[in-house]
Every structure is written in C-alpha cells, then in structure tokens.
Write an enzyme that holds these catalytic residues in place. Sequence first.
Site, PDB file in Angstrom:
ATOM      1  N   ASP A   1     -10.087   2.085   2.838  1.00 24.08           N
ATOM      2  CA  ASP A   1     -10.157   1.373   4.123  1.00 24.08           C
ATOM      3  C   ASP A   1     -10.762   2.290   5.190  1.00 24.08           C
ATOM      4  O   ASP A   1     -11.517   1.833   6.066  1.00 24.08           O
ATOM      5  CB  ASP A   1      -8.753   0.963   4.598  1.00 24.08           C
TER       6      ASP A   1
ATOM      7  N   LYS B   1       0.818  -1.220   0.000  1.00 16.86           N
ATOM      8  CA  LYS B   1       0.000   0.000   0.000  1.00 16.86           C
ATOM      9  C   LYS B   1       0.857   1.278   0.000  1.00 16.86           C
ATOM     10  O   LYS B   1       0.468   2.288  -0.564  1.00 16.86           O
ATOM     11  CB  LYS B   1      -0.960   0.008   1.194  1.00 16.86           C
TER      12      LYS B   1
HETATM   13  P1  NDP Z   1       0.621  -4.618   9.981  1.00 14.79           P
HETATM   14  O1  NDP Z   1       1.602  -5.697   9.745  1.00 14.79           O
HETATM   15  O2  NDP Z   1       0.836  -3.287   9.332  1.00 14.79           O
HETATM   16  O3  NDP Z   1       0.534  -4.342  11.594  1.00 14.79           O
HETATM   17  C1  NDP Z   1       0.367  -5.403  12.494  1.00 14.79           C
HETATM   18  C2  NDP Z   1       0.142  -4.859  13.903  1.00 14.79           C
HETATM   19  O4  NDP Z   1      -0.197  -5.974  14.726  1.00 14.79           O
HETATM   20  C3  NDP Z   1       1.365  -4.206  14.541  1.00 14.79           C
HETATM   21  O5  NDP Z   1       0.936  -3.133  15.350  1.00 14.79           O
HETATM   22  C4  NDP Z   1       1.957  -5.341  15.391  1.00 14.79           C
HETATM   23  O6  NDP Z   1       2.657  -4.884  16.541  1.00 14.79           O
HETATM   24  C5  NDP Z   1       0.694  -6.023  15.856  1.00 14.79           C
HETATM   25  N1  NDP Z   1       0.848  -7.432  16.187  1.00 14.79           N
HETATM   26  C6  NDP Z   1       1.145  -8.440  15.354  1.00 14.79           C
HETATM   27  N2  NDP Z   1       1.108  -9.635  16.027  1.00 14.79           N
HETATM   28  C7  NDP Z   1       0.764  -9.344  17.306  1.00 14.79           C
HETATM   29  C8  NDP Z   1       0.573 -10.120  18.466  1.00 14.79           C
HETATM   30  N3  NDP Z   1       0.688 -11.457  18.443  1.00 14.79           N
HETATM   31  N4  NDP Z   1       0.233  -9.498  19.620  1.00 14.79           N
HETATM   32  C9  NDP Z   1       0.081  -8.166  19.656  1.00 14.79           C
HETATM   33  N5  NDP Z   1       0.268  -7.356  18.584  1.00 14.79           N
HETATM   34  C10 NDP Z   1       0.612  -7.940  17.421  1.00 14.79           C
HETATM   35  O7  NDP Z   1      -0.800  -5.219   9.606  1.00 14.79           O
HETATM   36  P2  NDP Z   1      -2.106  -4.472   9.075  1.00 14.79           P
HETATM   37  O8  NDP Z   1      -2.370  -3.269   9.915  1.00 14.79           O
HETATM   38  O9  NDP Z   1      -2.041  -4.289   7.621  1.00 14.79           O
HETATM   39  O10 NDP Z   1      -3.243  -5.592   9.346  1.00 14.79           O
HETATM   40  C11 NDP Z   1      -3.618  -5.892  10.659  1.00 14.79           C
HETATM   41  C12 NDP Z   1      -4.825  -6.821  10.707  1.00 14.79           C
HETATM   42  O11 NDP Z   1      -5.951  -6.223  10.101  1.00 14.79           O
HETATM   43  C13 NDP Z   1      -4.608  -8.152  10.007  1.00 14.79           C
HETATM   44  O12 NDP Z   1      -5.111  -9.147  10.847  1.00 14.79           O
HETATM   45  C14 NDP Z   1      -5.426  -8.037   8.739  1.00 14.79           C
HETATM   46  O13 NDP Z   1      -5.924  -9.299   8.360  1.00 14.79           O
HETATM   47  C15 NDP Z   1      -6.551  -7.110   9.169  1.00 14.79           C
HETATM   48  N6  NDP Z   1      -7.097  -6.306   8.062  1.00 14.79           N
HETATM   49  C16 NDP Z   1      -8.451  -6.294   7.842  1.00 14.79           C
HETATM   50  C17 NDP Z   1      -8.997  -5.516   6.845  1.00 14.79           C
HETATM   51  C18 NDP Z   1     -10.471  -5.523   6.608  1.00 14.79           C
HETATM   52  O14 NDP Z   1     -10.926  -5.000   5.580  1.00 14.79           O
HETATM   53  N7  NDP Z   1     -11.271  -6.083   7.486  1.00 14.79           N
HETATM   54  C19 NDP Z   1      -8.164  -4.663   5.963  1.00 14.79           C
HETATM   55  C20 NDP Z   1      -6.759  -4.756   6.273  1.00 14.79           C
HETATM   56  C21 NDP Z   1      -6.267  -5.549   7.287  1.00 14.79           C
HETATM   57  P3  NDP Z   1       4.259  -4.571  16.501  1.00 14.79           P
HETATM   58  O15 NDP Z   1       4.397  -3.192  15.914  1.00 14.79           O
HETATM   59  O16 NDP Z   1       4.652  -4.638  17.924  1.00 14.79           O
HETATM   60  O17 NDP Z   1       4.883  -5.638  15.658  1.00 14.79           O
END
Ligand code: NDP
Length: 260
Positions: A101, A65
């Site tokens: 989004d 993105k």
């Molecule tokens: P990113 O990779 O950009 O960010 C992931 C985030 O999750 C970070 O803040 C990370 O923290 C945190 N994280 C990952 N694993 C864990 C864990 N086990 N415990 C706590 N925190 C965790 O992902 P996106 O923002 O792009 O996507 C996030 C979620 O949203 C996904 O599950 C995706 O499937 C969903 N999504 C849904 C959409 C919809 O239309 N419904 C659209 C886009 C995404 P840290 O910085 O500490 O690593």
Amino acid sequence: MNHKLFAIFGNPVSHSKSPLIHNGAFKHLGLKGCYARYELNDGNEFKNKFFSLSLSGANITIPFKEDAFAACDTLDSFAKQIGAVNTVVEKEGKLFGYNTDAPGFMAALDGFIPKNTLILGAGGTARAIAFALKSVGSNVLVANRSKERLLFFKERGFETVVFDELQIGDFDLIVNTTSAGLKDDTFPMSDTLLEALMSKASFVFDCIYRDTPFLKMAERLGIQKKDGIDMLLWQAFYAFEIFNDKKFDVDLFEVMKKSI
Ligand code: NDP
C-alpha cells in the site's frame, strides 16, 4: 506445471477487485496462476487457511492486515514500520510479508513529492501513507476525528492533531484516508476549514475510489485531484511482482487498469 494459487483474505471480500486485476494479469502474460477470494471470520486462522489452501501467495484486506503481520516469519521494511501486511508469499514453509500500500500510494502520486502533507484519518491506510511520505522526506501532519488512533503516529515521531484543534496551514498535499464519502456524501471534517486548507494546496488525494464530496470540492477550487483507483492498482502491481518474484514492464499497469 500446475497453476499456482493465490487469494485475497478479508471480510467482507465479495466486492474486492483484486481477483479481476490479478487474473487479468496472469492471462495477459500467459502465466499459470489463479487468484480467488476467501472470506475469513477469524484473523487468527489466516496462517492455517493459507497453508490448507496450498496458496503460493495472498493479499490481505480489512480487517486482517495486522493478523497477517503477526503470522509472518519475515517482513519488509514498510510492513515493519506500519505494523500491517497486505501481501504474503510462501517460501520453503515460511511466510514473507510485505506492505505494498505504501509504495502503491507513492506511485499513484505520479512523481509529485510534497514538502508538507496533511493526512486526514489515522487508520491502517493513513499509517501506510504516512510512512511512505516520510520515506521521501515529506513533513507529515496526521489529523483525526478522535484522539485514540493518533497515539500510534505520535509514538513514532509524527505530528498529530484532532480535527477540532486543526488550524489553517500550508500543505501542498492533502490526503483523505477516512471513510467519510465512502457510502455517503459527507466531508471528513468541517467543510469551511477544509476549503480554507484546500485553497492553499496543490494536490488533493482521496483513497476512496469514487467522486467524493472531498474530491468535488477540489474540482470546484480548481486543484489537481486523484481518487484511490491508481493506488489500488499500483499496490496490486507490486504484489504481482512479489508473487512472481519478477519485475514487470509498466505496460502491465495499463492491462490491470483495463481489467476492472
Ligand atoms: P480504518 O477503519 O483503519 O480507519 C478509518 C479512519 O476513518 C479512522 O481514522 C476514522 O476516525 C475515520 N473515519 C471514519 N468515518 C469517519 C467520518 N464519518 N468522519 C471522519 N472520520 C471518519 O480504515 P482504513 O484506513 O483501512 O481505510 C480507510 C479508507 O481508505 C476506506 O475508505 C478504504 O476504502 C480506503 N482504502 C483505499 C485503498 C486503496 O488502495 N485506494 C486501500 C485501503 C483503504 P476515528 O479514529 O475517529 O474513528
């Protein structure tokens, strides 16, 4: 007239529901459009591929993105703020980028306007949701497991905190944007603190499309909850309007919903 071509770029992309949603809508409306998947390996290649495939428009998912944002000549206001683009259309050789989004999330809230929101996670999805909520006047606190990704929010005037320093507060909406619960049965943060926070909330939203431990907790506490399906569908609905340069009746949302 030939069919207009559209695609979703991502990696991985094989799981994406977007082709089903968009092709279902084209078919329902009798429009000449065809929507495919494209697995991209290098985000710098986005613009070349877009033009070499002769696309009229595209959606972009993880992890491209930001690359799509950089490739666009013109951006809508959400895309500018968020620094990420999930929808692109071509007009006279130029790329126009949008972020659907953000409005997709607001539509999924179905009229609920929170006063105070707690967003868990600080990735790309959290950015879209934070700006969407800010645009309707909600106070947003962004909490994350680690510090690094909070900087983006801090620099743009959002309150931020790491999970270890988060305290019980009054949030009417709590949104999980972390990947915890996506492929496992984990909570994004301490379940004891989460339960205390949730007990004071009126709405709980998980961006993931399945019944996560986060949503199960809300169910147990009797709090209104929603998974990420409607957000996915609404971002597609708004992208479809941009692709066709036309507003559609909300009935199309139900058609899209049935297609997945
Ligand atoms: P990113 O990779 O950009 O960010 C992931 C985030 O999750 C970070 O803040 C990370 O923290 C945190 N994280 C990952 N694993 C864990 C864990 N086990 N415990 C706590 N925190 C965790 O992902 P996106 O923002 O792009 O996507 C996030 C979620 O949203 C996904 O599950 C995706 O499937 C969903 N999504 C849904 C959409 C919809 O239309 N419904 C659209 C886009 C995404 P840290 O910085 O500490 O690593």
